[in-house]
Scaffold this motif. Structure first.
Motif, mmCIF file in Angstrom:
data_model
loop_
_atom_site.group_PDB
_atom_site.id
_atom_site.type_symbol
_atom_site.label_atom_id
_atom_site.label_comp_id
_atom_site.label_asym_id
_atom_site.label_seq_id
_atom_site.Cartn_x
_atom_site.Cartn_y
_atom_site.Cartn_z
ATOM 1 N N CYS A 363 0.836 -1.210 0.000
ATOM 2 C CA CYS A 363 0.000 0.000 0.000
ATOM 3 C C CYS A 363 0.868 1.256 0.000
ATOM 4 O O CYS A 363 0.583 2.225 -0.719
ATOM 5 N N ASN A 364 1.931 1.267 0.799
ATOM 6 C CA ASN A 364 2.833 2.421 0.847
ATOM 7 C C ASN A 364 3.524 2.635 -0.483
ATOM 8 O O ASN A 364 3.669 3.781 -0.939
ATOM 9 N N HIS A 365 3.954 1.546 -1.111
ATOM 10 C CA HIS A 365 4.654 1.655 -2.393
ATOM 11 C C HIS A 365 3.728 2.207 -3.478
ATOM 12 O O HIS A 365 4.102 3.116 -4.232
ATOM 13 N N VAL A 366 2.531 1.649 -3.544
ATOM 14 C CA VAL A 366 1.570 2.129 -4.536
ATOM 15 C C VAL A 366 1.176 3.574 -4.238
ATOM 16 O O VAL A 366 0.944 4.373 -5.148
ATOM 17 N N GLY A 367 1.125 3.943 -2.955
ATOM 18 C CA GLY A 367 0.809 5.320 -2.588
ATOM 19 C C GLY A 367 1.841 6.306 -3.109
ATOM 20 O O GLY A 367 1.494 7.392 -3.599
ATOM 21 N N ILE A 368 3.132 5.958 -3.020
ATOM 22 C CA ILE A 368 4.179 6.825 -3.559
ATOM 23 C C ILE A 368 4.073 6.911 -5.077
ATOM 24 O O ILE A 368 4.199 7.995 -5.668
ATOM 25 N N LEU A 369 3.820 5.776 -5.729
ATOM 26 C CA LEU A 369 3.650 5.794 -7.187
ATOM 27 C C LEU A 369 2.454 6.646 -7.589
ATOM 28 O O LEU A 369 2.471 7.290 -8.646
ATOM 29 N N ASP A 370 1.432 6.658 -6.756
ATOM 30 C CA ASP A 370 0.250 7.462 -7.048
ATOM 31 C C ASP A 370 0.592 8.947 -7.115
ATOM 32 O O ASP A 370 0.023 9.691 -7.925
ATOM 33 N N TYR A 371 1.515 9.393 -6.259
ATOM 34 C CA TYR A 371 1.936 10.796 -6.302
ATOM 35 C C TYR A 371 2.900 11.061 -7.450
ATOM 36 O O TYR A 371 2.868 12.140 -8.052
#
Length: 481
Positions: A363-371
């Motif tokens: 979730c954290n990794h995808v969250g950074i990619l989202d930004y």
């Protein structure tokens, strides 16, 4: 009756006291409501118990409505959540569902033939563990004991037999599933959906108890081999003891040990904006979740001496790693995007939201990619740097998919909090944004860079020609002295 009268008198006294204090409470006493039995069964309305064994969850409605198909099996139902339901996505689904239920029966017979055990003997082990298996699910379900045992018997023997045959494909090259790549791929995806799981412990117990050659290859090795397209690295034997089911296995294969979690207070900007401020994007091949931001000491102390824009314009200099490492460097692991990526990520993220809220690596990794990814240009930049491998065709579709993955996903702590803060601080520095503006305006490509340099040279000669009549006599007089 005296007790009732006393209670009524006490209530009237309390009523008078409340009225004197300005509190208006109307009390209605009806002797007919006083009875020995409860009107509402309070025990039935108690909050459902969450057992320690619970590890298999159904997607909440707010998450499921974003993409229902990502949590729904295509062909085969495993476990109670989709048992006996038509959840497939095409008109012929009911026929395929029936065919695969018949296939489960055939796999049961093949497993009995392989082990030399009868159905009742295998079912006896399941019956002993029935309560523990039920406690692994987040919801109670209306399946009686006999039907539940039959379901687990068919599902577990199907999975074990499939893993054994997949491990020796040459011997079972005519297997109905393995000889059909499309069918096998769809079943693989179905078997890693969070709602479509059996607890790993019952598979392990049946495999070790009834398969004589289980010591040659533990079942977790068979599982890792079968799901190898989704496995980043094979977990150690000690960690495998903690695996709850196949979705948990896929997640565990991507997790890192050296990441620390803390509250994230800053969010990075997009990849194109970081690129304009001198950040160099580089492929990192150390794991899916291993992302690092590096700045040299000279760049930290003197941000204006960031010549990343020059390295980008003069292509011949990019081959010198010594020059590259003096610049802000963001290392990102490869992100392969195909038809199965969204479903895989959504199920792992759902597991983390429900079971690992404080260690939500994916979730954290995808969250950074989202930004980092907001538009098609961001995707194109990361594709150009070999960070994203696009097997979907459209860059806009990728940007939209990444932006939707984090919808309704909460983040308590992040293992990329320091990374996000460093990227934000870099972008906030005025020198980096100024350099980004200069590069975007005058050094965006080799042709514009050449014109800019030629223009500067012409401007220099023109300026010198203008001031030379005034400066040259003074210089000559200085030399004469």
């Amino acid at each position: 009756m005296e007790m009732v009268s006393t209670a009524a008198a006490d209530s009237l006294e309390n009523d008078h006291m409340y009225k004197e204090q300005g509190i208006d409470i109307t009390i209605v006493i009806n002797n007919n409501l006083i009875c020995d039995e409860s009107i509402i069964d309070v025990s039935a309305a108690m909050e459902p118990a969450r057992w320690p064994e619970c590890c298999i969850y159904r997607a909440p409605g707010r998450i499921r409505k974003i993409n229902k198909e990502a949590y729904t099996p295509k062909l085969i139902s495993i476990g109670p959540f989709h048992h006996g339901q038509k959840e497939v996505r095409d008109e012929d689904g009911q026929k395929e569902l029936r065919d695969l239920e018949k296939l489960k029966v055939r796999k049961l017979k093949e497993f009995c033939d392989r082990t030399g055990k009868c159905q009742k003997e295998i079912a006896g082990t399941i019956e002993k563990n029935q309560d523990k298996i039920r406690r692994c699910y987040s919801e109670s379900f209306d399946i009686n004991k006999e039907d539940f045992m039959k379901m687990v018997l068919l599902d577990s023997t199907f999975i074990i037999e499939l893993l054994l045959r997949a491990d020796d494909r040459e011997k079972y090259e005519d297997d109905f599933i393995l000889c059909n790549p499309m069918l096998n791929d769809d079943i693989q995806i179905d078997l890693i959906l969070l709602e479509n799981q059996l607890p790993f412990f019952i598979l392990k117990e049946l495999y070790e108890k009834f398969y004589e050659r289980h010591s040659e290859k533990p079942i977790f090795q068979l599982a890792c081999k079968y799901f190898s397209p989704f496995i980043e690295k094979i977990p150690e034997d000690e960690k495998m003891k903690e695996v709850k089911h196949f979705t948990d296995l896929i997640r565990l294969s991507h997790c890192l040990d050296n990441l620390k979690f803390k509250k994230r207070v800053k969010n990075p900007c997009t990849a194109t904006k970081l690129y304009e401020t001198g950040v160099i994007f580089k492929l990192h091949d150390k794991g899916l979740l291993d992302m690092h931001f590096h700045k040299s000491l000279s760049t930290k102390t003197s941000p204006c001496f960031n010549f990343s824009w020059l390295l980008k314009c003069l292509l011949g200099l990019t081959g010198f790693e010594c020059l590259e490492h003096t610049q802000p460097l963001l290392k990102i692991p490869r992100f392969i995007i195909d038809d199965d990526t969204e479903g895989l990520l959504r199920n792992i993220m759902l597991l983390e939201q429900c079971h690992y809220p404080l260690e939500a690596f994916v979730c954290n990794h995808v969250g950074i990619l989202d930004y980092l990814i907001n538009t098609r240009e961001d995707v194109e930049l990361l594709i150009e740097k070999n960070i994203i491998y696009n097997d979907l065709g459209s860059n806009e579709v990728i940007a939209e998919m990444v932006n939707k993955l984090c919808l309704e996903i909460s983040e308590r702590k992040s293992c990329y909090a320091d990374l996000a803060e460093d990227l934000c601080d870099h972008y906030a520095q005025h020198c980096n944004r100024s350099m980004g503006y200069l590069r975007r305006t005058y050094f965006s490509n080799l042709w514009r860079t050449t014109v800019t340099i030629v223009g500067l040279i012409v401007f220099g000669f023109t300026f010198w020609s203008t001031i030379k009549p005034y400066v040259a006599p003074r210089i000559d007089s200085v030399h004469c002295v």
